[in-house]
Design a protein around this motif. Structure first.
Motif, short mmCIF file in Angstrom:
data_model
loop_
_atom_site.label_atom_id
_atom_site.label_comp_id
_atom_site.label_asym_id
_atom_site.label_seq_id
_atom_site.Cartn_x
_atom_site.Cartn_y
_atom_site.Cartn_z
N GLU A 37 -18.42 13.26 42.97
CA GLU A 37 -19.11 12.22 43.73
C GLU A 37 -20.60 12.53 43.77
O GLU A 37 -20.99 13.65 44.11
N ASP A 92 -10.69 12.63 40.16
CA ASP A 92 -10.03 11.99 41.30
C ASP A 92 -8.70 12.71 41.53
O ASP A 92 -7.91 12.88 40.60
N ASN A 93 -8.48 13.10 42.77
CA ASN A 93 -7.31 13.94 43.03
C ASN A 93 -5.97 13.22 42.78
O ASN A 93 -4.98 13.88 42.53
N THR A 147 -20.32 18.33 55.61
CA THR A 147 -19.14 18.54 56.45
C THR A 147 -18.29 19.73 56.03
O THR A 147 -17.09 19.59 55.79
N PRO A 148 -18.91 20.93 55.94
CA PRO A 148 -18.06 22.08 55.57
C PRO A 148 -17.22 22.54 56.76
O PRO A 148 -17.56 22.27 57.91
N LYS A 149 -16.13 23.23 56.47
CA LYS A 149 -15.32 23.85 57.51
C LYS A 149 -15.67 25.35 57.53
O LYS A 149 -16.10 25.90 56.52
N PHE A 180 -9.20 18.18 48.36
CA PHE A 180 -10.40 17.48 48.87
C PHE A 180 -11.40 18.60 49.16
O PHE A 180 -11.79 18.80 50.30
N SER A 181 -11.79 19.34 48.13
CA SER A 181 -12.34 20.68 48.39
C SER A 181 -13.80 20.71 48.82
O SER A 181 -14.27 21.73 49.32
N GLY A 182 -14.57 19.63 48.65
CA GLY A 182 -15.94 19.58 49.16
C GLY A 182 -16.76 20.77 48.72
O GLY A 182 -16.92 21.03 47.52
N SER A 183 -17.26 21.54 49.68
CA SER A 183 -18.12 22.68 49.34
C SER A 183 -17.30 23.93 49.00
O SER A 183 -17.86 25.02 48.90
N ILE A 211 -21.07 16.58 44.03
CA ILE A 211 -20.48 17.57 44.95
C ILE A 211 -19.83 18.73 44.19
O ILE A 211 -19.82 19.86 44.67
N GLN A 252 -11.99 18.39 43.16
CA GLN A 252 -13.07 17.64 43.80
C GLN A 252 -13.56 16.54 42.86
O GLN A 252 -13.72 16.76 41.66
N LEU A 253 -13.78 15.37 43.44
CA LEU A 253 -14.32 14.24 42.70
C LEU A 253 -15.81 14.50 42.44
O LEU A 253 -16.52 14.92 43.35
N THR A 291 -14.95 25.67 50.72
CA THR A 291 -14.72 26.68 51.76
C THR A 291 -13.39 27.39 51.53
O THR A 291 -13.28 28.60 51.75
N ASP A 348 -8.76 18.49 53.71
CA ASP A 348 -9.68 18.00 54.72
C ASP A 348 -10.18 16.66 54.19
O ASP A 348 -11.29 16.55 53.68
N PHE A 393 -24.40 20.56 51.97
CA PHE A 393 -23.18 19.77 52.15
C PHE A 393 -23.01 19.46 53.62
O PHE A 393 -23.17 20.35 54.46
#
Ligand SMILES: C[S@@+](CC[C@H](N)C(=O)[O-])C[C@H]1O[C@@H](n2cnc3c(N)ncnc32)[C@H](O)[C@@H]1O
Length: 635
Positions: A447, A104-105, A390-392, A417-420, A463, A444-445, A422, A126, A388
């Motif tokens: 999740e 958790d960030n 919602t990538p940017k 909140f690094s997600g994939s 993720i 990144q969590l 990017t 993001d 994934f």
């Protein structure tokens, strides 16, 4: 000898210290629950000290929401957690300076406060946009069984965390603000004085985010609100308007931030096509008139070829006064048309105009990519449908990096909140293109992915697994492209630096390495006393302890480290002798002496190793003689 606390900083205490330094009379004492005296702020006094008027009401200009105060307390509350290295999931552990942190960030940002204070050049985030479908991480969140069932949320192993923030939740905006506020406060501490944060957001929360950022970073540090065209076509079945843009809001840490110019485009350079072959290079003809009247800039200019006199039209003037104009004519900076018989114009030289483009706040999909291109990029890497949602686009992140970082400094880039991942992809890509040495920290969590999702079916259970695999695949692709380029002789400007860092160290958040020793004396039994002889949890390795110490002591987690056997004991050297650690149970005097002879900057031992040592070595004395500059601590 000072004992490392293995706890993050108590910001409440620190903040009180700061206020005490500025306004000593606003500090008072009160008793805590155990009857002990503690320092607190007398807010009425502080308010009065900050006002020239008598303060009686509590109306003022401020942005607030339900739970704001609690969220500030959460952000300041120390935690007993650590980051445990995971070599197996890392790439190029020994050489890389990039980090991938799982957790958790809010906790991770707290843990990074010492090691990365004032060290991060650019933060991009993001966060969940609060669209009504987002899962928000509610901190220290306790729910009743009824609420649990009602909220239909996702819960982690502690059964109390992730929940879906829907508009029917009465605290829809408040919960989102409470999630963002402490994270941004902690993030700000990590920025360098010339650092900057870019935050992606949409219409749902942009207004609240601006207010929060005004408060956290200071209104005067607002830099821009960029509009990014995330879609290239309208969604024709939209109920109202079809939203085709996102925002990226930008705040600087202080006025020391300087944005870079972007490279000039071919279109911008196209008009510069004339050349007098006099060494001054390409120029274009520019207007020599201005549309305002100035009495000192109205006079005749004579065309030397025709003798004809030219005057500015009524209400306008020449661009310069007579003296400057004569200098320009002498320097052959005035152009009288192709055949030399026309009206005067000014020669504008390409090498005298600004060598770049000022970034603007309108980013088209041609400049910065769009949502579909981002999905395609991830899809291509994973040879399938993107795992994934919602990538940017990499292009968007590259643009942000170009504006905020340079190829010549070793900037640290953080995305929590690094997600994939990017951002990591873009950092590696841009380094490959301009020879830079930017380093990334992704947070990144872990999740869990939806069991029905493509990602889950492909084996990515959370993720973080997607993010790490993206970095591996993107790194491999960029390295291959680089090899191709080097064959064609198009490598970096700086031919000396041929290595590209595509590795990353994986660190996972966990409970502290130390055993919980907060029992009251009556609670101890014999077994507990025996167990507590070692204050370190049984499942923790030397390397776990080493990273715990790095975090505690404020040493970056990216430094190289090796382990040496000295007198049969494992001794760890971080960045040569920046920090030396020995966590063995019994350390002989000879080992201590050998470590001291290496003159480390910092040294750390296990507290219990001296308690158990038969000859009770006097460590402090040994270091005083052999290496007086060393700071010694124990865990
Ligand atoms: C919109 S996505 C970011 C996408 C990313 N920019 C990309 O290009 O792939 C937001 C991410 O933040 C993560 N997240 C949400 N709450 C978090 C928290 N408390 N700590 C760490 N990550 C979190 C979510 O799991 C999600 O992956």
């Amino acid at each position: 000898m000072e004992k490392l606390t293995q706890e993050t900083v108590n910001f409440t205490e620190k903040n009180i210290d700061r206020i005490a330094a500025l306004f000593p009379s606003a500090i008072t004492e009160t008793k805590d629950v155990d009857g002990k005296l503690k320092r607190v702020v007398n807010f009425d006094q502080l308010k009065q000290l900050l006002s020239g008027e008598v303060v009686d009401g509590d109306e003022c200009y401020e942005f607030t929401w339900v739970g704001k105060k609690q969220s500030i307390i959460e952000g300041n509350r120390p935690i007993r957690k650590t980051l445990r290295p995971c070599k197996e999931e890392s790439k190029n552990w020994d050489t890389t300076e990039n980090l991938y942190i799982e957790g958790d960030n809010l906790d991770v940002l707290k843990l990074l406060q010492n090691s990365y204070l004032n060290k991060v050049k650019m933060i991009y985030i993001d966060p969940p946009y609060n669209t009504g479908n987002d899962f928000i991480y509610r901190d220290n969140f306790k729910v009743s069984k009824e609420d649990y069932e009602e909220e239909l949320g996702l819960f982690d192993e502690e059964e109390n965390r992730l929940f879906k923030n829907t508009e029917t939740n009465g605290r829809y905006h408040s919960d989102w603000c409470s999630m963002m506020y402490p994270r941004l406060q902690l993030a700000r501490n990590l920025l360098t004085d010339d650092g900057v944060i870019f935050i992606s957001i949409d219409d749902n929360e942009v207004h609240n985010l601006r207010k929060i950022c005004d408060e956290v970073f200071g209104e005067e540090n607002f830099v821009a609100q960029i509009v990014w065209q995330k879609k290239y076509a309208a969604t024709n079945d939209s109920k109202g308007f079809s939203t085709t843009h996102d925002y990226i809001i930008v705040y600087q840490k202080s006025e020391q931030f300087q944005r870079n110019l972007l490279p000039r485009t071919e279109d911008q350079n196209k008009p510069y096509k004339n050349n007098d072959n006099d060494g001054r290079g390409l120029w274009r003809a520019d207007n020599i008139l201005v549309k305002t009247y100035s009495s000192t800039a109205v006079y005749p200019i004579v065309n030397p070829n025709t003798g004809k006199e030219y005057y500015p039209p009524k209400g306008s003037s020449w661009r310069a006064n007579k003296e400057t104009m004569e200098k320009w004519i002498f320097e052959n900076r005035i152009f009288f048309g192709k055949d030399g018989n026309g009206a005067p114009q000014l020669k504008r030289y390409l090498n005298e105009v600004q060598q770049g483009r000022v970034p603007i706040t309108w980013w088209t999909y041609e400049d910065a990519g769009h949502n579909d291109s981002a999905n395609r990029e991830v899809g291509v890497l994973f040879e399938s449908k993107t795992p994934f949602d919602t990538p940017k686009p990499v292009k968007l992140l590259k643009l942000i990096l170009q504006i905020s970082t340079n190829d010549f400094d070793n900037s640290i880039i953080l995305d929590f909140f690094s997600g994939s991942a990017t951002t990591a992809h873009a950092v590696m890509q841009l380094n490959a293109e301009d020879g830079g040495n930017r380093k990334f920290i992704m947070v990144q969590l872990p999740e869990e992915t939806d069991p029905k999702s493509e990602a889950n079916k492909a084996g990515y259970k959370n993720i973080c697994e997607i993010g790490k695999e993206r970095i591996r695949r993107a790194g491999k692709k960029i390295e291959e492209e680089l090899k191709e380029k080097s064959k064609e002789g198009e490598l970096f400007k700086d031919e000396e630096r041929k290595t590209l860092d595509t590795g990353f160290r994986v660190l996972k958040m966990d409970s502290t390495n130390m055993k919980d020793v907060y029992y009251s004396p009556s609670q101890y039994n014999q077994q507990m006393l025996l167990d507590l002889e070692s204050n370190i949890k049984d499942d923790r390795t030397d390397i776990d302890l080493l990273y715990g110490v790095l975090l505690d002591w404020g040493v970056p987690l990216s430094l190289p480290h090796i382990t040496e056997k000295i007198g049969g004991k494992n001794v760890h050297f971080v960045n040569d002798t920046d920090l030396v650690a020995c966590f063995e149970e019994q350390v002989s005097e000879e080992v201590i002496r050998e470590i001291a002879r290496r003159k480390p900057l910092r040294v750390v031992f296990r507290d219990s190793s001296f308690r158990n040592s038969p000859d009770k070595i006097n460590v402090t004395e040994i270091f005083k003689t052999l290496s007086p500059e060393t700071t010694i601590k124990v865990i």
